[in-house]
Structures are given as C-alpha cells and as structure tokens.
Design a protein around this motif. Structure first.
Motif, PDB file in Angstrom:
ATOM      1  N   SER A 161       0.796  -1.229   0.000  1.00 33.17           N
ATOM      2  CA  SER A 161       0.000   0.000   0.000  1.00 33.17           C
ATOM      3  C   SER A 161       0.827   1.277   0.000  1.00 33.17           C
ATOM      4  N   THR A 169      -7.798  -6.454  -4.237  1.00 39.21           N
ATOM      5  CA  THR A 169      -8.295  -6.594  -2.879  1.00 39.21           C
ATOM      6  C   THR A 169      -7.137  -6.382  -1.919  1.00 39.21           C
ATOM      7  N   THR A 171      -7.844  -0.732  -9.138  1.00 39.84           N
ATOM      8  CA  THR A 171      -9.020  -1.092  -9.935  1.00 39.84           C
ATOM      9  C   THR A 171      -9.240  -0.117 -11.093  1.00 39.84           C
ATOM     10  N   ALA A 172      -8.656   1.072 -11.015  1.00 39.27           N
ATOM     11  CA  ALA A 172      -8.761   2.032 -12.123  1.00 39.27           C
ATOM     12  C   ALA A 172      -8.095   1.502 -13.391  1.00 39.27           C
ATOM     13  N   GLU A 228      -6.985   0.537   1.412  1.00 41.68           N
ATOM     14  CA  GLU A 228      -8.215   0.858   0.674  1.00 41.68           C
ATOM     15  C   GLU A 228      -7.949   1.852  -0.454  1.00 41.68           C
ATOM     16  N   GLU A 229      -7.149   2.881  -0.174  1.00 37.98           N
ATOM     17  CA  GLU A 229      -6.829   3.883  -1.200  1.00 37.98           C
ATOM     18  C   GLU A 229      -6.078   3.249  -2.368  1.00 37.98           C
ATOM     19  N   THR A 230      -5.149   2.362  -2.061  1.00 38.97           N
ATOM     20  CA  THR A 230      -4.364   1.721  -3.117  1.00 38.97           C
ATOM     21  C   THR A 230      -5.226   0.783  -3.950  1.00 38.97           C
ATOM     22  N   VAL A 231      -6.138   0.054  -3.325  1.00 41.06           N
ATOM     23  CA  VAL A 231      -7.035  -0.830  -4.076  1.00 41.06           C
ATOM     24  C   VAL A 231      -7.876  -0.023  -5.064  1.00 41.06           C
ATOM     25  N   ILE A 232      -8.339   1.142  -4.652  1.00 41.05           N
ATOM     26  CA  ILE A 232      -9.098   2.004  -5.568  1.00 41.05           C
ATOM     27  C   ILE A 232      -8.232   2.384  -6.767  1.00 41.05           C
ATOM     28  N   GLU A 233      -6.975   2.745  -6.518  1.00 41.60           N
ATOM     29  CA  GLU A 233      -6.061   3.087  -7.616  1.00 41.60           C
ATOM     30  C   GLU A 233      -5.850   1.896  -8.548  1.00 41.60           C
TER      31      GLU A 233
END
Length: 143
Positions: free
Chosen positions: A15, A58, A51-52, A44-49
C-alpha cells in the motif's frame, strides 16, 4: 517478455512505497492484485487506484511476522481471490541506530518481519502454486 494479463499477484507491503509501485506496475500489465499491509486506510486507497486499471484488486490486513495470522489470512485470500501466480515478498521494517543503542525488541521485530515474514508468506502461498503447476516468487530487501 511473458504476458501477465489475467495472472494473480500478491504483494506484501503493497500500500506504500516500492510495494505500491510494484502493485501498480502489475495492474498496468493486467494482473489482478491482492495487497497486504497493516494500515486499512492506505490499503483501501491503493485498491481504488489499482481497480482504475481494469483489474480485480483486494487487500488483507495482517502482520507478516505473525505466523498464525499469515496462514489464516493467506488461506482466506486464496479462497476468495484465487491462487496466486506471483508472490512479491516486499513487506519490511527498519530501525536506525548503533548496535549498542538498538533495543533487543527492535532487533527481534526486524528479524521477524524481514526474515521470517517472507518465509511464512511463501510457505502459505507455495502449495497453491504447486497445484497450479507454476508460480514466481520475488523477495525484496534493502539496507
């Protein structure tokens, strides 16, 4: 170079810093990525990045120095995310100071995280790689 699209990777310490950069590079190649760490917000912030980039991503919160926690969380990840084709043992810690000034607990934490951590994670992931018939493990270290 081998096509990585559709592979699954696990990046410990994924992360922040180098681990995050590795996770992003894998996602850009079409690799589904699971990251681990101890900070829920950065995970959580890295997972959002990740999935982009159009991949599945996950995270799991655990300390690689805790053998029981590693085994339990890796098993959960494999059950929910699938077996990993790639393992990047990246999680690590450091303490700075002279030998005589360093607390014994700090030294013990470093050894548990940086030496036993990759062993515990690899031991938990390798059986599923054997079932797949392939797998790659990269161990990261620094001074």
């Amino acid at each position: 170079m081998q096509d990585l699209k559709g592979k699954k990777a696990l990046v410990t310490g994924g992360s922040r810093g180098l681990g995050k950069a590795i996770a992003i590079a894998l996602a850009k190649e079409g690799v589904d990525v699971a990251i681990t760490g101890r900070n829920k917000k950065t995970l959580e912030e890295t997972v959002i990045e990740l999935t982009a980039f159009g991949v599945n991503a996950t995270y799991s919160i655990f300390n690689v120095a805790d053998k029981v926690e590693v085994k339990m969380q890796i098993q959960r990840l494999i059950e929910t995310f699938g077996a990993f084709d790639i393992l990047i043992n990246n999680a690590g810690i450091a303490a700075f100071g002279g030998f005589l000034e360093m607390e014994e607990n700090d030294w013990e934490d470093i050894v548990k995280t940086n030496l036993f951590g990759p062993y515990y994670v690899s031991k938990s992931v390798v059986p599923s790689m054997i079932e797949l018939g392939s797998g790659d493990i990269i161990n990261v270290s620094s001074t």
